[in-house]
Write an enzyme that holds these catalytic residues in place. Structure first.
Site, PDB file in Angstrom:
ATOM      1  N   ASP A  23     122.340 106.383  61.791  1.00 49.99           N
ATOM      2  CA  ASP A  23     121.132 105.655  62.215  1.00 49.99           C
ATOM      3  C   ASP A  23     120.559 106.370  63.429  1.00 49.99           C
ATOM      4  OD1 ASP A  23     119.437 103.481  63.377  1.00 49.99           O
ATOM      5  OD2 ASP A  23     120.438 102.220  61.895  1.00 49.99           O
ATOM      6  N   ASN A  70     115.104 101.294  65.545  1.00 48.57           N
ATOM      7  CA  ASN A  70     114.844  99.851  65.516  1.00 48.57           C
ATOM      8  C   ASN A  70     116.141  99.057  65.637  1.00 48.57           C
ATOM      9  OD1 ASN A  70     112.961  97.728  65.393  1.00 48.57           O
ATOM     10  ND2 ASN A  70     113.438  97.362  63.238  1.00 48.57           N
ATOM     11  N   SER A  71     117.083  99.581  66.410  1.00 49.10           N
ATOM     12  CA  SER A  71     118.366  98.882  66.563  1.00 49.10           C
ATOM     13  C   SER A  71     119.046  99.386  67.821  1.00 49.10           C
ATOM     14  CB  SER A  71     119.255  99.124  65.338  1.00 49.10           C
ATOM     15  OG  SER A  71     119.330 100.503  65.049  1.00 49.10           O
ATOM     16  N   SER A  74     112.146  96.215  47.786  1.00 45.74           N
ATOM     17  CA  SER A  74     111.631  94.963  48.339  1.00 45.74           C
ATOM     18  C   SER A  74     110.831  94.210  47.293  1.00 45.74           C
ATOM     19  CB  SER A  74     110.719  95.293  49.522  1.00 45.74           C
ATOM     20  OG  SER A  74     109.958  94.172  49.901  1.00 45.74           O
ATOM     21  N   TYR A 132     103.568 100.512  53.239  1.00 46.11           N
ATOM     22  CA  TYR A 132     104.991 100.165  53.198  1.00 46.11           C
ATOM     23  C   TYR A 132     105.417  99.845  51.759  1.00 46.11           C
ATOM     24  CZ  TYR A 132     109.211  97.298  53.442  1.00 46.11           C
ATOM     25  OH  TYR A 132     110.466  96.768  53.213  1.00 46.11           O
ATOM     26  N   LYS A 172     108.120 101.731  48.868  1.00 44.61           N
ATOM     27  CA  LYS A 172     109.215 101.134  48.086  1.00 44.61           C
ATOM     28  C   LYS A 172     109.014 101.408  46.585  1.00 44.61           C
ATOM     29  CE  LYS A 172     111.510  99.720  51.569  1.00 44.61           C
ATOM     30  NZ  LYS A 172     112.728 100.460  51.931  1.00 44.61           N
ATOM     31  N   ILE A 183     101.408  78.548  61.664  1.00 46.27           N
ATOM     32  CA  ILE A 183     101.622  78.523  60.206  1.00 46.27           C
ATOM     33  C   ILE A 183     100.387  79.147  59.570  1.00 46.27           C
ATOM     34  CG2 ILE A 183     101.893  77.048  58.172  1.00 46.27           C
ATOM     35  CD1 ILE A 183     103.555  75.152  59.875  1.00 46.27           C
ATOM     36  N   ASP A 218      98.891  88.371  52.657  1.00 41.98           N
ATOM     37  CA  ASP A 218      99.945  87.461  52.179  1.00 41.98           C
ATOM     38  C   ASP A 218      99.653  86.991  50.760  1.00 41.98           C
ATOM     39  OD1 ASP A 218     101.583  87.516  54.337  1.00 41.98           O
ATOM     40  OD2 ASP A 218     101.030  85.550  55.117  1.00 41.98           O
TER      41      ASP A 218
HETATM   42  P1  NAD Z   1     115.964  97.235  60.335  1.00 41.30           P
HETATM   43  O1  NAD Z   1     114.779  97.846  60.981  1.00 41.30           O
HETATM   44  O2  NAD Z   1     116.678  96.164  61.061  1.00 41.30           O
HETATM   45  O3  NAD Z   1     117.026  98.374  59.957  1.00 41.30           O
HETATM   46  C1  NAD Z   1     116.637  99.664  59.582  1.00 41.30           C
HETATM   47  C2  NAD Z   1     117.515 100.646  60.339  1.00 41.30           C
HETATM   48  O4  NAD Z   1     117.161 101.964  59.951  1.00 41.30           O
HETATM   49  C3  NAD Z   1     117.330 100.560  61.864  1.00 41.30           C
HETATM   50  O5  NAD Z   1     118.586 100.471  62.480  1.00 41.30           O
HETATM   51  C4  NAD Z   1     116.625 101.870  62.225  1.00 41.30           C
HETATM   52  O6  NAD Z   1     116.992 102.312  63.508  1.00 41.30           O
HETATM   53  C5  NAD Z   1     117.089 102.789  61.104  1.00 41.30           C
HETATM   54  N1  NAD Z   1     116.178 103.884  60.784  1.00 41.30           N
HETATM   55  C6  NAD Z   1     114.854 103.824  60.509  1.00 41.30           C
HETATM   56  N2  NAD Z   1     114.374 105.054  60.270  1.00 41.30           N
HETATM   57  C7  NAD Z   1     115.424 105.920  60.374  1.00 41.30           C
HETATM   58  C8  NAD Z   1     115.574 107.318  60.218  1.00 41.30           C
HETATM   59  N3  NAD Z   1     114.533 108.096  59.954  1.00 41.30           N
HETATM   60  N4  NAD Z   1     116.805 107.852  60.365  1.00 41.30           N
HETATM   61  C9  NAD Z   1     117.866 107.084  60.649  1.00 41.30           C
HETATM   62  N5  NAD Z   1     117.783 105.753  60.833  1.00 41.30           N
HETATM   63  C10 NAD Z   1     116.576 105.173  60.680  1.00 41.30           C
HETATM   64  O7  NAD Z   1     115.503  96.730  58.886  1.00 41.30           O
HETATM   65  P2  NAD Z   1     116.255  95.796  57.861  1.00 41.30           P
HETATM   66  O8  NAD Z   1     115.571  94.489  57.847  1.00 41.30           O
HETATM   67  O9  NAD Z   1     117.712  95.855  58.068  1.00 41.30           O
HETATM   68  O10 NAD Z   1     115.855  96.530  56.509  1.00 41.30           O
HETATM   69  C11 NAD Z   1     116.712  97.465  55.881  1.00 41.30           C
HETATM   70  C12 NAD Z   1     116.057  97.979  54.632  1.00 41.30           C
HETATM   71  O11 NAD Z   1     115.727  96.891  53.770  1.00 41.30           O
HETATM   72  C13 NAD Z   1     114.748  98.731  54.856  1.00 41.30           C
HETATM   73  O12 NAD Z   1     114.677  99.787  53.930  1.00 41.30           O
HETATM   74  C14 NAD Z   1     113.679  97.690  54.541  1.00 41.30           C
HETATM   75  O13 NAD Z   1     112.483  98.277  54.138  1.00 41.30           O
HETATM   76  C15 NAD Z   1     114.347  96.927  53.423  1.00 41.30           C
HETATM   77  N6  NAD Z   1     113.864  95.544  53.270  1.00 41.30           N
HETATM   78  C16 NAD Z   1     113.974  94.674  54.304  1.00 41.30           C
HETATM   79  C17 NAD Z   1     113.519  93.363  54.149  1.00 41.30           C
HETATM   80  C18 NAD Z   1     113.625  92.360  55.270  1.00 41.30           C
HETATM   81  O14 NAD Z   1     113.075  91.264  55.135  1.00 41.30           O
HETATM   82  N7  NAD Z   1     114.306  92.626  56.357  1.00 41.30           N
HETATM   83  C19 NAD Z   1     112.970  92.948  52.933  1.00 41.30           C
HETATM   84  C20 NAD Z   1     112.879  93.882  51.897  1.00 41.30           C
HETATM   85  C21 NAD Z   1     113.352  95.178  52.072  1.00 41.30           C
HETATM   86  C1  UD1 Z   2     106.959  90.261  54.682  1.00 42.98           C
HETATM   87  C2  UD1 Z   2     106.304  91.443  54.055  1.00 42.98           C
HETATM   88  C3  UD1 Z   2     107.234  92.058  53.030  1.00 42.98           C
HETATM   89  C4  UD1 Z   2     108.549  92.438  53.684  1.00 42.98           C
HETATM   90  C5  UD1 Z   2     109.131  91.198  54.366  1.00 42.98           C
HETATM   91  C6  UD1 Z   2     110.342  91.553  55.153  1.00 42.98           C
HETATM   92  C7  UD1 Z   2     103.897  91.008  54.158  1.00 42.98           C
HETATM   93  C8  UD1 Z   2     102.666  90.738  53.355  1.00 42.98           C
HETATM   94  N1  UD1 Z   2     105.055  91.064  53.444  1.00 42.98           N
HETATM   95  O1  UD1 Z   2     107.180  89.307  53.641  1.00 42.98           O
HETATM   96  O2  UD1 Z   2     106.659  93.210  52.497  1.00 42.98           O
HETATM   97  O3  UD1 Z   2     109.446  92.929  52.710  1.00 42.98           O
HETATM   98  O4  UD1 Z   2     108.162  90.641  55.264  1.00 42.98           O
HETATM   99  O5  UD1 Z   2     110.037  92.390  56.224  1.00 42.98           O
HETATM  100  O6  UD1 Z   2     103.845  91.181  55.360  1.00 42.98           O
HETATM  101  N2  UD1 Z   2     104.498  83.020  58.304  1.00 42.98           N
HETATM  102  C9  UD1 Z   2     103.887  82.098  59.120  1.00 42.98           C
HETATM  103  N3  UD1 Z   2     103.896  82.325  60.468  1.00 42.98           N
HETATM  104  C10 UD1 Z   2     104.489  83.421  61.023  1.00 42.98           C
HETATM  105  C11 UD1 Z   2     105.121  84.350  60.183  1.00 42.98           C
HETATM  106  C12 UD1 Z   2     105.101  84.128  58.814  1.00 42.98           C
HETATM  107  O7  UD1 Z   2     103.344  81.094  58.656  1.00 42.98           O
HETATM  108  O8  UD1 Z   2     104.434  83.560  62.264  1.00 42.98           O
HETATM  109  C13 UD1 Z   2     104.512  82.783  56.849  1.00 42.98           C
HETATM  110  C14 UD1 Z   2     103.859  83.908  56.060  1.00 42.98           C
HETATM  111  O9  UD1 Z   2     102.503  83.667  55.907  1.00 42.98           O
HETATM  112  C15 UD1 Z   2     104.626  83.828  54.743  1.00 42.98           C
HETATM  113  C16 UD1 Z   2     106.009  83.297  55.134  1.00 42.98           C
HETATM  114  O10 UD1 Z   2     105.850  82.725  56.432  1.00 42.98           O
HETATM  115  O11 UD1 Z   2     104.024  82.902  53.900  1.00 42.98           O
HETATM  116  C17 UD1 Z   2     107.060  84.382  55.198  1.00 42.98           C
HETATM  117  O12 UD1 Z   2     106.561  85.436  56.015  1.00 42.98           O
HETATM  118  P1  UD1 Z   2     107.429  86.720  56.399  1.00 42.98           P
HETATM  119  O13 UD1 Z   2     108.720  86.273  56.971  1.00 42.98           O
HETATM  120  O14 UD1 Z   2     106.564  87.594  57.229  1.00 42.98           O
HETATM  121  O15 UD1 Z   2     107.765  87.374  55.010  1.00 42.98           O
HETATM  122  P2  UD1 Z   2     106.768  87.846  53.832  1.00 42.98           P
HETATM  123  O16 UD1 Z   2     105.366  87.779  54.234  1.00 42.98           O
HETATM  124  O17 UD1 Z   2     107.172  87.119  52.604  1.00 42.98           O
END
Ligand code: NAD
Ligand code: UD1
Length: 334
Positions: free
Chosen positions: A32, A36-37, A125, A150, A154, A214, A295
């Site tokens: 890593d 972002n960590s 995702s 983004y 994916k 909201i 959204d």
């Molecule tokens: P996160 O940002 O907490 O973790 C990602 C990690 O990758 C971080 O520690 C960051 O430092 C590291 N990183 C980023 N770019 C890098 C690079 N070039 N080289 C080495 N390290 C790098 O995110 P997360 O929520 O844990 O998400 C993990 C994965 O899941 C991502 O691919 C994200 O797109 C995918 N994902 C997340 C969600 C969500 O809601 N959190 C939803 C769908 C998909």
């Molecule tokens: C978002 C991303 C999605 C990503 C995921 C995890 C968008 C359009 N989609 O999903 O691609 O994989 O995050 O990183 O951004 N909400 C509120 N108030 C807030 C925040 C969110 O009402 O302050 C609502 C949003 O409108 C949504 C729901 O809560 O309806 C969930 O939001 P969020 O947690 O951001 O996830 P997604 O939008 O589903």
């Protein structure tokens, strides 16, 4: 015992997956760049598992960093979490997102190829489905044009793995992972103002934000607020263990599969906030606001394929997810 490279393993989902991997007998190697960590995640993992996992600081877009890693460690399989993930930011900085998420994936696959590593689990995702017409969505739902750079990274990531015939890959389409490890030793560490709902809810409840907005109550949904499929991050972590086990079983090559990971339960923003308040006994200051651009009104999974093929189902309830999220928020403040 298999040694598994976990790119992005210091992040939210990666760190919880490292715990599940260690508990399942795998040896994770975290790679890593900490964009972002924070390194403190390692102590959190060690407090849960009793062992500090191996961590190498490096960048997946750097061929030199990857070469050093693969040369000095015997890697059996890879879980590729490392990516940038802020949807809004990806429209402001598309090249940064393509370079990191697509450039990083290509660089990683080239290094794997060079070192004879074939098995990869890819973080995809639910955003790939965009605004699907029918709920719940299953994996055969046709993918529309991505709604953000983004989302596009994916869709392309999945496609690159599909086209690259020499790997065995599993793409996991996460719906909305929330919560934290029940111990409160690891969780989500959003930098700055959270974009996602649950970190905003916990910070508003803790008094760190004035009020949750909201985003819209005029959707065609049962209570007018948007509907999603929230799942506990530890359930999601377990799915990665199941995906690795699946790759060990399949004999054919090339191999490419995709799975939805969600509970299959639609939950509205209003329901989530009310459940948080009830379970934790804390009020969430909130105001009603306009819809957020980009959204979708509703998105939830048909997780049937993951159950059938991986033997995986999400086990934790919404109450548990929100209790663990609040527990983590409170520990952060200590
Ligand atoms: P996160 O940002 O907490 O973790 C990602 C990690 O990758 C971080 O520690 C960051 O430092 C590291 N990183 C980023 N770019 C890098 C690079 N070039 N080289 C080495 N390290 C790098 O995110 P997360 O929520 O844990 O998400 C993990 C994965 O899941 C991502 O691919 C994200 O797109 C995918 N994902 C997340 C969600 C969500 O809601 N959190 C939803 C769908 C998909
Ligand atoms: C978002 C991303 C999605 C990503 C995921 C995890 C968008 C359009 N989609 O999903 O691609 O994989 O995050 O990183 O951004 N909400 C509120 N108030 C807030 C925040 C969110 O009402 O302050 C609502 C949003 O409108 C949504 C729901 O809560 O309806 C969930 O939001 P969020 O947690 O951001 O996830 P997604 O939008 O589903």
């Amino acid at each position: 015992m298999k040694q598994v490279l976990v790119t992005g393993g210091m992040g939210f989902i990666g760190s919880h997956t490292v715990v599940s991997l260690m508990e399942a007998g795998f040896r994770p190697v975290i790679f890593d760049n900490l964009c972002n960590s924070s390194e403190s995640v390692l102590e959190g993992i060690a407090r849960i598992t009793g062992v500090k996992p191996l961590f190498i600081r490096g960048d997946v877009t750097s061929a030199a960093d990857l070469k050093a890693l693969f040369t000095s460690h015997n890697i059996d399989a890879v879980i590729h979490f490392a990516a940038l993930k802020a949807v809004g930011e990806s429209s402001e900085k598309p090249l940064e997102y393509y370079r990191n998420n697509i450039g990083g994936l290509i660089c990683l696959l080239e290094a794997m190829q060079e070192h004879g590593v074939r098995d990869v689990v890819f973080s995809s995702s639910a955003t790939v489905y965009g605004s699907a017409a029918h709920m719940p969505v299953d994996e055969d739902t046709p993918l529309p044009a991505a709604m953000s750079p983004y989302g596009s990274t994916k869709q392309m990531g999945e496609r690159i793995l599909f086209d690259t015939g020499s790997f065995r890959s599993v793409c996991l389409r996460y719906f909305n992972p929330i919560g934290a490890h029940p111990s409160g030793h690891i969780g989500e560490l959003p930098l700055g103002v959270p974009n996602n709902l649950v970190p905003y809810v916990t910070q508003a409840a803790a008094g760190l934000r004035k009020a949750l907005t909201i985003f819209g109550d005029d959707y065609h949904t049962p209570d007018g607020t948007a509907v999603r499929d929230y799942l506990h991050v530890m359930d999601l972590a377990e799915a990665h263990v199941a995906a690795l086990n699946r790759l060990q079983q399949v004999q054919d090559r090339p191999h490419w599969e995709v799975f939805n990971l969600g509970t299959g339960n639609p939950v509205s923003v209003k329901t989530l906030v009310e459940t948080f308040e009830r379970v934790n006994g804390v009020p969430v200051p909130k105001v009603m606001g306009a819809r957020r651009q980009g959204d979708v009104p509703e998105l939830w999974a048909n997780p049937g394929r993951a159950k059938q093929v991986l033997g995986w189902t999400a086990k934790h309830s919404l109450e548990e997810m929100l209790r663990d999220a609040w527990n983590w928020q409170q520990k952060l403040a200590q």
